[in-house]
Design an enzyme around this catalytic site. Structure first.
Site, PDB file in Angstrom:
ATOM      1  N   GLU A  78       0.814  -1.213   0.000  1.00 23.16           N
ATOM      2  CA  GLU A  78       0.000   0.000   0.000  1.00 23.16           C
ATOM      3  C   GLU A  78       0.857   1.277   0.000  1.00 23.16           C
ATOM      4  O   GLU A  78       0.545   2.230  -0.690  1.00 23.16           O
ATOM      5  CB  GLU A  78      -0.897  -0.022   1.250  1.00 23.16           C
ATOM      6  CG  GLU A  78      -1.870   1.122   1.360  1.00 23.16           C
ATOM      7  CD  GLU A  78      -3.140   0.885   0.564  1.00 23.16           C
ATOM      8  OE1 GLU A  78      -3.368  -0.286   0.189  1.00 23.16           O
ATOM      9  OE2 GLU A  78      -3.877   1.848   0.324  1.00 23.16           O
ATOM     10  N   ASP A  79       1.930   1.267   0.756  1.00 27.92           N
ATOM     11  CA  ASP A  79       2.648   2.507   1.030  1.00 27.92           C
ATOM     12  C   ASP A  79       4.040   2.630   0.422  1.00 27.92           C
ATOM     13  O   ASP A  79       4.729   3.614   0.660  1.00 27.92           O
ATOM     14  CB  ASP A  79       2.799   2.696   2.558  1.00 27.92           C
ATOM     15  CG  ASP A  79       1.453   2.827   3.246  1.00 27.92           C
ATOM     16  OD1 ASP A  79       0.480   3.175   2.550  1.00 27.92           O
ATOM     17  OD2 ASP A  79       1.372   2.576   4.461  1.00 27.92           O
TER      18      ASP A  79
END
Ligand code: MN
Length: 496
Positions: A78-79
């Site tokens: 996600e990051d």
């Protein structure tokens, strides 16, 4: 804030780490450092400290190496620039699938009313449980650490996260029997949702628990002496204060009068065998007079979420009221870690963990948490290693079982192919008797429609319907519905 190291994580494991386990944790640890390089949290610390903290929680509650590795990498896809495919290449598909599961759980879009959002969230959690319950446990650990560091967020976010934690995450932890996780999530949310009462209850507890503490300490040493005399081995004995939120709920029932809360101070005695529990109860009652009607035997009659213990309230030293809780070590682990205890015992006590863990007894209240009970009952029958457990959980258990939701978000547990009529009777006999139609996800469906896992079912009723339709008996699946329909038809027949 202290920085968490690899040694902290490995040192928190509940079982002595095997070489393989150490290796996968170590690799994931350095992989996470590399992936999150340069990223900071709102608190100012390195971002990677968050997955480290999540991993440490997972180690503390007794999860295995693969789950901890997935916890270390849960925010990577996600990051960061690193993809799920990269993780899969290096760590294999099982770990990658867990990371993917956590990532998907995190993608809950905030839209519509609070209720819709809540429902969506709960539904995702439950469907995730169906595919791999470890994903939900990682998510709970993630949420616990986010709650612990919530102070660094803007106020509107604090409130939203706290509310969601109280309404979705804490109940899920409770349903999984993870008592310690539930209490911590509740207390942390309580602090943000109702700061006034939080401070009030905290002060009340501090004051009254302090007063009681010396009696608790005295009682502990007196019990220790008696137990020694009788030759019953104590594994552990300690005093504990009630969690703040559960105290608050109790206080509300008793007009905020803390002197009426008898389990504010409790002594917990952990012994080896079930028989020792009853012997200990006898020893405690010989020493201190029990309060009438306050002995609860949750060993022969466990709570619906599987909780086992004996509770008794006694007049302790100086006639002060103290609650005593007696349980075996196995019951204790299960009460604290719930479903996660499976992993602890599947390794530590290879021989006999099946004998005590997830054992369900006849006479347990049905209904409400039927599905956790079934989950456990079912765990009882399968092998002890992670992989086999997960595979069978995925393939069999959820196949013959579905969960549907009321528009209010209540979970209704049904057999496969159950219909809206089964659903209606599962809620209430009168709702079944007066059912005229059903909506699933806001669309009308026939009454013999087969409900699918996770659907939201709304039952339309009408006073115009005087009795159930005899034809319903041809398609309903549950005995509850069948018996209701027959009984009602008979009653009407008599009236004619
Ligand atoms: Mn996270």
């Amino acid at each position: 804030m202290d920085n968490i190291t690899l040694e902290d994580i490995i040192g928190s494991l509940r079982n002595p780490p095997s070489e393989g386990r150490k290796r996968v944790i170590t690799e994931a640890y350095y992989f996470a450092i590399e992936a999150h390089k340069g990223q900071k949290r709102r608190s100012g610390e390195d971002y990677v400290q968050h997955p480290f903290a999540v991993a440490r929680i997972l180690a503390e509650i007794g999860m295995g190496g693969k789950t901890i590795a997935a916890g270390l990498m849960h925010d990577i896809p996600e990051d960061t620039q690193i993809t799920l495919t990269d993780i899969e290449k290096k760590f294999g598909s099982e770990i990658a699938a867990m990371v993917d599961g956590v990532t998907k759980l995190g993608k809950i879009r905030l839209r519509g009313s609070h209720e819709e959002y809540f429902l969506e969230n709960l539904r995702k959690m439950i469907l995730a449980m169906a595919s791999d319950i470890r994903v939900v446990i990682i998510k709970l650990a993630d949420r616990l650490h986010n709650m612990r560091t919530l102070e660094f967020n803007p106020q509107d976010k604090q409130l939203r996260i706290a509310r969601e934690t109280m309404e979705v995450f804490a109940p899920i932890a409770n349903r999984l029997g993870m008592g310690e996780m539930k209490s911590q999530l509740q207390d942390l949310s309580f602090k943000y949702l109702d700061p006034e009462n939080y401070t009030l209850v905290q002060e009340m507890e501090e004051k009254h628990y302090k007063e009681k503490e010396k009696y608790v300490i005295q009682a502990i040493s007196e019990i220790e002496i008696e137990m020694k005399k009788e030759g019953v081995t104590i594994v552990e004995i300690n005093g504990r204060a009630k969690s703040l939120y559960s105290l608050f709920l109790k206080l509300q029932k008793h007009d905020m009068d803390i002197t009426r809360v008898y389990d504010l101070a409790a002594i917990r005695i952990i012994v080896q065998e079930v028989a020792d529990c009853y012997e200990t109860l006898g020893i405690v009652h010989k020493k201190y007079r029990p309060m009438i009607g306050r002995i609860k035997d949750y060993i022969s009659l466990p709570k619906p979420n599987g909780y086992q213990s004996i509770h008794t309230t006694v007049f302790g030293p100086d006639g002060k009221i103290i609650e005593v809780q007696i349980r075996t070590q196995k019951m204790h682990s299960e009460a604290e870690f719930g479903i996660a205890a499976h992993w602890i015992y599947s390794e530590k006590k290879k021989k006999n963990w099946k004998d005590f863990l997830f054992k369900t007894k006849k006479g347990v209240p049905e209904k409400e948490i039927e599905w956790v009970k079934q989950l456990r009952e079912w765990q009882n029958e399968i092998g002890r290693d992670d992989e086999e457990f997960m595979q069978s959980l995925h393939i069999d258990f959820f196949k013959n079982h579905i969960f549907a939701f009321t528009p209010q978000g209540d979970i209704i547990d049904l057999p496969e192919d159950a219909t809206p009529i089964d659903f209606a009777y599962a809620i209430h006999g009168e709702i079944g008797n007066h059912a005229v139609g059903a909506k699933i996800d806001r669309k009308m469906v026939p009454l013999d429609h087969h409900i699918k896992n996770g659907e939201v079912v709304e039952i339309l009723t009408s006073k115009e319907r005087k009795s159930p339709n005899a034809d319903w008996l041809k398609f309903v699946k549950t005995s509850v519905a069948k018996s209701h329909i027959r009984r009602e038809l008979k009653r009407i027949e008599v009236l004619k």
